[in-house]
Design a protein around this motif. Structure first.
Motif, PDB file in Angstrom:
ATOM      1  N   UNK A 148     -13.990  57.655 -30.400  1.00  0.00           N
ATOM      2  CA  UNK A 148     -13.191  56.831 -31.307  1.00  0.00           C
ATOM      3  C   UNK A 148     -12.364  55.791 -30.536  1.00  0.00           C
ATOM      4  N   UNK A 149     -11.760  56.209 -29.409  1.00  0.00           N
ATOM      5  CA  UNK A 149     -10.988  55.271 -28.613  1.00  0.00           C
ATOM      6  C   UNK A 149     -11.875  54.157 -28.069  1.00  0.00           C
ATOM      7  N   UNK A 150     -13.064  54.483 -27.646  1.00  0.00           N
ATOM      8  CA  UNK A 150     -13.977  53.457 -27.165  1.00  0.00           C
ATOM      9  C   UNK A 150     -14.339  52.477 -28.258  1.00  0.00           C
ATOM     10  N   UNK A 151     -14.473  52.965 -29.490  1.00  0.00           N
ATOM     11  CA  UNK A 151     -14.804  52.084 -30.606  1.00  0.00           C
ATOM     12  C   UNK A 151     -13.654  51.126 -30.882  1.00  0.00           C
ATOM     13  N   UNK A 152     -12.428  51.633 -30.850  1.00  0.00           N
ATOM     14  CA  UNK A 152     -11.283  50.753 -31.093  1.00  0.00           C
ATOM     15  C   UNK A 152     -11.147  49.703 -29.998  1.00  0.00           C
ATOM     16  N   UNK A 153     -11.355  50.101 -28.766  1.00  0.00           N
ATOM     17  CA  UNK A 153     -11.286  49.148 -27.666  1.00  0.00           C
ATOM     18  C   UNK A 153     -12.348  48.078 -27.827  1.00  0.00           C
ATOM     19  N   UNK A 154     -13.518  48.444 -28.294  1.00  0.00           N
ATOM     20  CA  UNK A 154     -14.615  47.479 -28.462  1.00  0.00           C
ATOM     21  C   UNK A 154     -14.289  46.462 -29.540  1.00  0.00           C
ATOM     22  N   UNK A 155     -13.505  46.825 -30.532  1.00  0.00           N
ATOM     23  CA  UNK A 155     -13.184  45.914 -31.632  1.00  0.00           C
ATOM     24  C   UNK A 155     -11.976  45.016 -31.336  1.00  0.00           C
TER      25      UNK A 155
END
Length: 371
Positions: A355-362
């Motif tokens: 989830x943290x990786x997804x937020x960083x990607x956005x």
């Protein structure tokens, strides 16, 4: 002229008188003869003409007959040629068939001779085997002719049956009893029971005389002798080998042949019954083997009972090992449960990281957003 030729009633007839008549008759006769000659000439001419026509007809018929004969000769020649050709073809066909049949017959004969040779070889081997068996039968007859050798033969069969079925120590040959007698064999029984005596002697001479009897009187005499010998032998076994507390209350009388055993039970049933009342059982090789197998089963059962406490101890050890195995399985199960919980925590951490990786990607890293 005046010569009288005939004398009629009216007067004589002279030559002068008859001459004119004779001349007229002669002329008439000549005329008739001329007419007849002309007729004969005409008839001959007609006959000659008919003969010519007949000859012509005969020549024509002969010519026709010659033509027909030539035609028939040609037909016969053609038919003869056809018949000769047909006969030759038939002879060739029959010769071919005969040759093929001869070849097949020769092949079958050779095959039959080969099989016959094999069968003769088998017969030769069988004859050699029969000759060998005859020699062995003669040797056996010589063995059985001697009383001591015959007794050794019966005892040998008995010892072979017992030694093959029972272990060492479960039997003894030629043991000495307390009364000094020595039976042929004694079989040890389980649970400290007295031993079972087996006697291998049998009056074979009496049985042979019974079967060699030629008439009814001799047969009855031989039967009486066999009964007497059997009774004496049974009485001797009962008196010498049945010792209270030392031997079993039954003894076996071993008969070395199934045929002898069958004859005893069929024709001498009274002897068998008398022996049974004397506690002597007559047994054949098959019955002795069956009795020995029963004893072997009893001995095996006794040995199993003697080893029962060892079996119980082994079972207890087996149960203890099974308890320890169950404890170790429970511990392993708890370890697997803890490992499962740890794996679940690891999966929670990996989901959070995802989830943290997804937020960083956005995230938008442009200048305005940075200011």
């Amino acid at each position: 002229m005046d010569t009288v030729l005939l004398d009629f009633g009216s007067g004589p007839v002279t030559l002068a008188m008859a001459l004119p008549a004779l001349v007229g008759a002669a002329g008439l006769l000549l005329l008739v003869m001329l007419i007849m000659h002309l007729r004969e000439a005409r008839r001959r001419a007609a006959a000659t003409e008919d003969t010519g026509r007949a000859l012509e007809d005969l020549m024509r018929a002969q010519a026709e007959m010659t033509g027909r004969m030539q035609t028939m000769a040609e037909i016969f020649g053609t038919r003869t040629s056809d018949l000769a050709r047909l006969v030759n073809e038939r002879l060739d066909s029959h010769g071919h068939r005969l040759g093929e049949a001869m070849r097949q017959t020769t092949a079958r004969t050779e095959d039959s001779l080969g099989k016959l040779g094999e069968r003769l070889a088998v017969i030769d081997r069988a004859q050699a085997t029969i000759t060998q068996l005859s020699g062995e039968v003669v040797s056996l007859q010589q063995i059985l002719a001697n009383k001591q050798t015959r007794g050794a033969f019966g005892q040998g069969r008995m010892e072979a049956i017992i030694a093959d079925a029972l272990p060492m120590g479960a039997y003894s040959f030629q043991p000495t009893l307390s009364n000094g007698s020595r039976p042929d064999c004694m079989i040890g029984l389980p649970n400290g029971a007295p031993g079972l005596v087996v006697d291998a002697k049998f009056p074979l001479e009496s049985w042979q005389r019974f079967h060699a009897a030629e008439d009814e009187g001799e047969r009855q005499k031989a039967a009486a002798g066999l009964r007497a010998d059997m009774n004496v032998h049974v009485r001797a076994i009962a008196e010498k080998y049945l010792i209270a507390g030392e031997t079993h209350d039954l003894a076996f009388l071993f008969v070395p042949s199934e045929a002898i055993f069958a004859d005893l039970n069929e024709q001498f049933e009274d002897v068998v019954q008398r022996a049974a009342r004397a506690r002597v059982v007559i047994v054949s090789p098959a019955l002795l083997l069956l009795c020995v197998q029963v004893v072997q089963a009893l001995l095996r059962d006794v040995r199993m009972r003697e080893q029962a406490h060892l079996i119980q101890a082994e079972v207890q050890e087996l149960l203890a090992d099974l308890g320890r195995l169950d404890d170790r399985v429970q511990k392993l199960r708890s370890h697997f449960g803890q490992a499962q919980a740890d794996i679940d925590q690891v999966l929670v951490s990996t989901r959070k990281l995802a989830k943290r990786g997804t937020r960083i990607e956005t995230l938008d890293f442009s200048g305005e957003d940075s200011a």
